[in-house]
Design a protein around this motif. Structure first.
Motif, PDB file in Angstrom:
ATOM      1  N   PRO A  77       0.816  -1.225   0.000  1.00 59.38           N
ATOM      2  CA  PRO A  77       0.000   0.000   0.000  1.00 59.38           C
ATOM      3  C   PRO A  77       0.846   1.270   0.000  1.00 59.38           C
ATOM      4  CG  PRO A  77      -0.941  -1.617   1.493  1.00 59.38           C
ATOM      5  CD  PRO A  77       0.378  -2.179   1.044  1.00 59.38           C
ATOM      6  N   ALA A  78       1.974   1.263   0.705  1.00 62.46           N
ATOM      7  CA  ALA A  78       2.837   2.443   0.733  1.00 62.46           C
ATOM      8  C   ALA A  78       3.418   2.729  -0.649  1.00 62.46           C
ATOM      9  CB  ALA A  78       3.961   2.257   1.757  1.00 62.46           C
ATOM     10  N   GLU A  79       3.850   1.675  -1.343  1.00 69.69           N
ATOM     11  CA  GLU A  79       4.392   1.854  -2.690  1.00 69.69           C
ATOM     12  C   GLU A  79       3.308   2.344  -3.653  1.00 69.69           C
ATOM     13  OE1 GLU A  79       7.863  -1.621  -2.436  1.00 69.69           O
ATOM     14  OE2 GLU A  79       6.045  -1.952  -3.620  1.00 69.69           O
ATOM     15  N   PHE A  80       2.091   1.854  -3.451  1.00 73.71           N
ATOM     16  CA  PHE A  80       0.978   2.298  -4.293  1.00 73.71           C
ATOM     17  C   PHE A  80       0.734   3.788  -4.103  1.00 73.71           C
ATOM     18  CE2 PHE A  80      -3.851   2.606  -4.523  1.00 73.71           C
ATOM     19  CZ  PHE A  80      -3.864   2.835  -5.883  1.00 73.71           C
ATOM     20  N   SER A  81       0.740   4.239  -2.859  1.00 71.58           N
ATOM     21  CA  SER A  81       0.529   5.656  -2.578  1.00 71.58           C
ATOM     22  C   SER A  81       1.619   6.516  -3.212  1.00 71.58           C
ATOM     23  CB  SER A  81       0.490   5.884  -1.066  1.00 71.58           C
ATOM     24  OG  SER A  81       0.325   7.250  -0.768  1.00 71.58           O
ATOM     25  N   GLN A  82       2.867   6.059  -3.091  1.00 68.54           N
ATOM     26  CA  GLN A  82       3.980   6.800  -3.682  1.00 68.54           C
ATOM     27  C   GLN A  82       3.885   6.827  -5.205  1.00 68.54           C
ATOM     28  OE1 GLN A  82       7.431   4.824  -2.108  1.00 68.54           O
ATOM     29  NE2 GLN A  82       7.108   5.580  -0.026  1.00 68.54           N
ATOM     30  N   MET A  83       3.502   5.704  -5.796  1.00 68.29           N
ATOM     31  CA  MET A  83       3.401   5.628  -7.246  1.00 68.29           C
ATOM     32  C   MET A  83       2.263   6.500  -7.764  1.00 68.29           C
ATOM     33  SD  MET A  83       4.812   4.466  -9.977  1.00 68.29           S
ATOM     34  CE  MET A  83       5.862   3.078  -9.521  1.00 68.29           C
ATOM     35  N   GLN A  84       1.171   6.555  -7.023  1.00 65.19           N
ATOM     36  CA  GLN A  84       0.076   7.427  -7.434  1.00 65.19           C
ATOM     37  C   GLN A  84       0.550   8.880  -7.519  1.00 65.19           C
ATOM     38  OE1 GLN A  84      -3.229   6.517  -4.671  1.00 65.19           O
ATOM     39  NE2 GLN A  84      -4.418   6.100  -6.514  1.00 65.19           N
ATOM     40  N   GLN A  85       1.339   9.292  -6.536  1.00 64.86           N
ATOM     41  CA  GLN A  85       1.858  10.666  -6.547  1.00 64.86           C
ATOM     42  C   GLN A  85       2.807  10.863  -7.749  1.00 64.86           C
ATOM     43  OE1 GLN A  85       3.596  11.684  -2.735  1.00 64.86           O
ATOM     44  NE2 GLN A  85       1.948  10.667  -1.617  1.00 64.86           N
ATOM     45  N   GLN A  86       3.676   9.894  -7.979  1.00 61.60           N
ATOM     46  CA  GLN A  86       4.611   9.983  -9.098  1.00 61.60           C
ATOM     47  C   GLN A  86       3.868   9.989 -10.430  1.00 61.60           C
ATOM     48  OE1 GLN A  86       7.692   7.017  -8.980  1.00 61.60           O
ATOM     49  NE2 GLN A  86       8.524   7.570 -10.975  1.00 61.60           N
TER      50      GLN A  86
END
Length: 200
Positions: free
Chosen positions: A186-195
C-alpha cells in the motif's frame, strides 16, 4: 537462403497473483481513474497480434477480467511461471510478450523497443533490471524455445522465471529506467500514485 519462419508475437498479461503484500487485487488499483490491468491491456493490444489475460480459475468470472480473452492457469499456484507455461502450452508455436499487470509506468515505447530488439534465435529477449542487472522476466519476450527449460525447472521444484532466463540463451537489453518499477505494498501504491500524477 534461410526460410525459417519467425514466430508471431502474442501478448500475455499476468494478473493471477494473490497480491498478499498489497492486501487487495493489484489489477484493480487505479491510476488517473483507470484500473492498471486495463491500462496494461491496451498497451499489449497495441503491439501484439493477439493478447490474453492470464488468470487463475477462481478469477475467470471476475468483472474486471471476464470481458477479456483469457488463458486460465493449468498449473498449481506456482507464481508467474504458471501463467507463462499455460500460455505456451495453449499456443506453443508463438513467442509470448509477457507483461505483469503491476507496472504502472510501463509505456508503449518500452514494449516497441523490446520487440524491435528481439532476437528470435535466442530463448528470450529481456531488459536488465535497473537494480541488479539481471533479466526482468515479467516484461520479456519468451520464444517457443524457452518452454522446455522453464517446464523442466518447474517440474524440478524451481518456480522462478528469472532464474530460468539466467540459465537460458537470453538476449539482454539495457534497462529502460523506471518503466519496469512495480508496486507490491500500500505504501508503494501511494507513492506511485503521486509519481504518476506528477508525470501527467
Amino acid at each position: 537462403m534461410n526460410t525459417t519462419t519467425v514466430p508471431p508475437i502474442y501478448g500475455l498479461l499476468l494478473s493471477g497473483g494473490a497480491s498478499k503484500r498489497m492486501q487487495r487485487d493489484k489489477a484493480q488499483l487505479a491510476y488517473a481513474g483507470e484500473p492498471q490491468l486495463l491500462r496494461a491491456w491496451r498497451l499489449l493490444q497495441a503491439v501484439t497480434e493477439r493478447a490474453f489475460v492470464s488468470v487463475r480459475d477462481t478469477q475467470r468470472d471476475d468483472p474486471l477480467r471476464a470481458g477479456l480473452p483469457q488463458i486460465v492457469d493449468s498449473y498449481d499456484a506456482i507464481g508467474p511461471a504458471a501463467g507463462i507455461l499455460s500460455a505456451q502450452d495453449t499456443f506453443p508455436h508463438v513467442a509470448w510478450l509477457v507483461v505483469a499487470c503491476d507496472l504502472p509506468l510501463l509505456d508503449e515505447a518500452t514494449l516497441h523497443r523490446l520487440i524491435v530488439s528481439r532476437d528470435p534465435a535466442a530463448d528470450a529477449t529481456a531488459f536488465a533490471s535497473r537494480f541488479d542487472g539481471l533479466p526482468e522476466p515479467l516484461c520479456a519476450l519468451w520464444e517457443p524455445a524457452s518452454h522446455a527449460l522453464l517446464k523442466e525447472r518447474v517440474e524440478g521444484g524451481s518456480f522462478c522465471p528469472r532464474k530460468a532466463l539466467i540459465m537460458s540463451r537470453t538476449s539482454l537489453l539495457s534497462t529502460p529506467g523506471e518503466t519496469l518499477d512495480n508496486i507490491n505494498t500500500p505504501a508503494e501504491f501511494s507513492q506511485m500514485q503521486q509519481q504518476f500524477g506528477l508525470r501527467r
